[in-house]
Write an enzyme that holds these catalytic residues in place. Structure first.
Site, short mmCIF file in Angstrom:
data_model
loop_
_atom_site.label_atom_id
_atom_site.label_comp_id
_atom_site.label_asym_id
_atom_site.label_seq_id
_atom_site.Cartn_x
_atom_site.Cartn_y
_atom_site.Cartn_z
N HIS A 99 0.84 -1.20 0.00
CA HIS A 99 0.00 0.00 0.00
C HIS A 99 0.87 1.24 0.00
CE1 HIS A 99 1.10 -0.38 4.24
NE2 HIS A 99 0.79 0.90 4.39
N ASP A 101 0.34 5.03 1.98
CA ASP A 101 -0.55 5.62 2.99
C ASP A 101 -1.35 6.79 2.41
OD1 ASP A 101 0.71 3.87 4.80
OD2 ASP A 101 2.16 5.39 5.41
N HIS A 254 4.80 0.45 0.40
CA HIS A 254 5.48 -0.32 1.45
C HIS A 254 4.60 -1.45 1.94
CE1 HIS A 254 3.54 3.09 3.53
NE2 HIS A 254 3.35 2.25 4.54
N ARG A 269 5.22 6.45 14.19
CA ARG A 269 5.12 7.05 12.86
C ARG A 269 4.56 8.46 12.94
NH1 ARG A 269 0.96 4.98 8.26
NH2 ARG A 269 -0.02 7.02 8.33
O1 LIG Z 1 5.40 -1.19 10.60
C1 LIG Z 1 5.89 -0.90 9.52
O2 LIG Z 1 6.99 -1.31 9.16
C2 LIG Z 1 5.13 -0.02 8.56
C3 LIG Z 1 3.67 -0.01 8.85
C4 LIG Z 1 2.91 0.92 7.94
O3 LIG Z 1 2.37 0.53 6.95
C5 LIG Z 1 2.89 2.34 8.26
O4 LIG Z 1 3.37 2.75 9.34
O5 LIG Z 1 2.37 3.11 7.45
FE LIG Z 2 1.63 2.22 5.77
#
Ligand SMILES: O=C(O)CCC(=O)C(=O)O
Ligand SMILES: [Fe+2]
Length: 280
Positions: A99, A101, A254, A269
């Site tokens: 995906h 984001d 990612h 994040r």
């Molecule tokens: O936990 C991760 O490595 C990425 C997870 C994810 O898709 C995000 O934080 O947008």
């Molecule tokens: Fe993500």
């Protein structure tokens, strides 16, 4: 003090490693170089960082204004930091499919600054795929087929009351009542930072091409997805304590691997605000 160029080394498949930089003490000149490197390489990887949550926020704000994700729970005491967490007891992780984001937003998020806080003993890698390269390597016929097309994106089927997370053991990600209208973006966008064409559809949030049903859209969407997932344009980030990744949502996809059951993993994040996207 003289401004020196950042030490940037392209990484295998996608993105670049940035060396000899302290993200807790970034100069304005370094921040400008980082932003440009992010637009050029799609994702940047950093090692041996020691960011407090306050320094994480300051770093994000040096790159772009913060866009608080409306679905993710916040880190305690830090409303602008999303908690990307999977406990030893949980089966479902966050982001465990290809995906990018926020493609469901009218002005999709520019990117994210992800800090490793607590890692499992092994596993929990994050894969990144290069969407500049995905576009450039398409055959001429497919490029002609998608030229001028637009696609509809949505989030209800993922984060809605009846979305995929609702029936998992991460149910707090499913937000009933959050207003999430569908949105439309060009299939090939002009990257706002680099000006280069990018393939901008993704398996998690793209629903269909504008003016077509999902059934009519799926053959071409699946062809584009299979092409974009080609492992020679994918980087596997094997996290170590102290690592940080900054990615551009317009230039990469990612995928967070879910292969560490029985162990805890916590990432922080911060989402960076973006802009509306134009056709290439
Ligand atoms: O936990 C991760 O490595 C990425 C997870 C994810 O898709 C995000 O934080 O947008
Ligand atoms: Fe993500």
């Amino acid at each position: 003090m003289l401004d020196t160029a950042l030490r940037i080394e392209p990484a295998a498949g996608c993105g670049a490693d940035v060396r000899d930089i302290d993200l807790a003490r970034l100069t304005p000149a370094e921040a400008g170089q980082l932003r440009q490197a992010l637009f050029d390489h799609g994702v940047l990887f950093f090692r041996d960082q020691t960011l407090t949550p306050e320094q994480h926020i300051a770093l994000a704000e040096q790159i772009a204004p913060i866009d608080v994700n409306r679905f993710f729970p916040a880190a305690p005491g830090y409303p602008t930091i999303a908690k990307v967490e999977k406990t030893a007891e949980q089966a479902t992780n966050i982001g465990g499919g290809w995906h990018t984001d926020h493609s469901y937003d009218v002005a999709p998020a520019l990117g994210s600054v992800l800090v490793a806080r607590d890692l499992p003993p092994s596993g929990g890698d994050t894969l990144f795929a290069d969407m500049y390269a995905a576009y450039v390597t398409l055959d001429a016929e497919t490029k002609a087929q998608i030229s001028g097309l637009r696609a509809v994106h949505g989030s209800d089927h993922v984060f809605g009351e009846k979305g995929v997370y609702a029936t998992t053991d991460q149910p707090e990600l499913a937000k009933g009542g959050v207003e999430t209208p569908e949105t439309v973006h060009p299939v090939v966008i002009k990257h706002p930072g680099s000006g280069k064409p990018v393939l901008y559809v993704n398996p998690s949030f793209t629903l269909r091409f504008e003016g077509q049903t999902r059934e009519e859209s799926l053959p071409l969407l699946m062809k584009l997805y299979a092409h974009a997932m080609s492992m020679d344009r994918v980087h596997t980030l094997v996290w170590q304590p102290g690592m940080v990744a900054i990615w551009d949502n317009r230039a990469t996809w990612h995928f967070a691997k879910n292969d560490y059951h029985g162990h805890y993993r916590l990432m922080h994040r911060i989402t960076l605000a973006g802009c509306e996207l134009e056709a290439a």
